[in-house]
Design an enzyme around this catalytic site. Structure first.
Site, PDB file in Angstrom:
ATOM      1  N   ASP A 123       0.856  -1.183   0.000  1.00 17.04           N
ATOM      2  CA  ASP A 123       0.000   0.000   0.000  1.00 17.04           C
ATOM      3  C   ASP A 123       0.885   1.223   0.000  1.00 17.04           C
ATOM      4  OD1 ASP A 123      -0.196   0.955   3.181  1.00 17.04           O
ATOM      5  OD2 ASP A 123      -0.023  -1.223   2.943  1.00 17.04           O
ATOM      6  N   GLU A 128      -7.641   4.785  12.075  1.00 12.54           N
ATOM      7  CA  GLU A 128      -6.549   4.473  12.994  1.00 12.54           C
ATOM      8  C   GLU A 128      -6.182   5.699  13.816  1.00 12.54           C
ATOM      9  OE1 GLU A 128      -2.572   4.649  11.293  1.00 12.54           O
ATOM     10  OE2 GLU A 128      -3.468   4.414   9.286  1.00 12.54           O
ATOM     11  N   ASP A 175      -9.258   3.557   6.000  1.00 13.30           N
ATOM     12  CA  ASP A 175      -8.115   3.553   6.905  1.00 13.30           C
ATOM     13  C   ASP A 175      -8.523   4.338   8.146  1.00 13.30           C
ATOM     14  OD1 ASP A 175      -5.732   4.019   8.266  1.00 13.30           O
ATOM     15  OD2 ASP A 175      -4.588   4.545   6.478  1.00 13.30           O
TER      16      ASP A 175
END
Length: 235
Positions: free
Chosen positions: A34, A125, A123
């Site tokens: 990624d 986080e 994503d």
């Protein structure tokens, strides 16, 4: 358009283990990377020659940032014959989940059942510039993720992959099990084994196991074989 769900992934992983040959051969899990503008424009032909089968490429962040290298990297990965998808870095403190899902889809994060496009990834986080949980309670965070996930699914027919760590998920969602039946999991853990998973998920679909390695960006692995990876891209 059929949604990509944990149930369908389980079936795919189970089916991939069946062979007409009575001698079962263990195949290495497909490797991936990624990347974002931090890596610049990646030589995906070289990455493929070095064993990469799939890639997640940063498309957007929040509701105002478009990765300047997304388009070039997405085209390069496509031309190299790599199965690819976009990811969105969430900022739950700046706008609603629906707003960010729509922004992501409008700027490269969509999905289509073409066999080469992975469902977009959320994503979610650690906050890079403030409170770990973006100032949201666990229940508010779960609601935000549901808003993003449901909006993405309504538009594309697929539920987004959720990228996170077990620690963050436990801390900031109260270890919610609300997404395990719908959203594939992409767990980040830089160790020799995956370790404990967030509540509800019995396995992870993708594992980010290192932040550097033989190819640019973070190093990833798919939990299955190439047939399973292609099937997820097909939906």
């Amino acid at each position: 358009m059929k949604a990509v769900t944990i149930t369908s992934v389980i079936s795919l992983l189970a089916a991939s283990a069946v062979s007409a040959n009575p001698t079962l051969i263990k195949r290495a899990a497909p490797k991936g990377i990624d990347v974002s503008n931090y890596q610049g424009v990646v030589n995906f032909n070289a990455a493929k020659a070095n064993g990469i089968s799939f890639a997640y490429i940063k498309a957007t962040e929040g509701h105002t940032f478009i990765d300047p290298d997304f388009s070039a990297n997405y085209i390069a990965a496509t031309n190299a014959g790599i199965i690819r998808g976009g990811y969105h870095f969430a900022h739950p403190d700046s706008s609603s989940g629906a707003t960010q899902a729509k922004y992501f889809i409008a700027n490269g994060g969509g999905w289509s059942s073409d066999g080469i496009t992975l469902p977009g990834a959320l994503d979610i986080e650690y906050n890079p510039s403030g409170a770990e949980c973006y100032g949201l309670s666990a229940s508010a965070m779960v609601s935000w993720i549901k808003d993003f996930s449901n909006t993405y699914h309504s538009s594309t027919g697929a539920y987004p992959v959720i990228y996170t760590t077990t620690d963050w998920w436990t801390t900031c969602t109260g270890n919610s099990a609300a997404f395990a039946s719908t959203n594939p999991l992409w767990i980040a853990r830089y160790a020799s084994s995956i370790g404990a998973l967030p509540a509800g998920w019995s396995f992870t679909t993708f594992w980010q196991y290192a932040d550097s390695g033989p190819n640019p960006g973070d190093q990833d692995e798919f939990n299955g074989d190439m047939a399973g990876l292609k099937a997820i891209a097909k939906g």
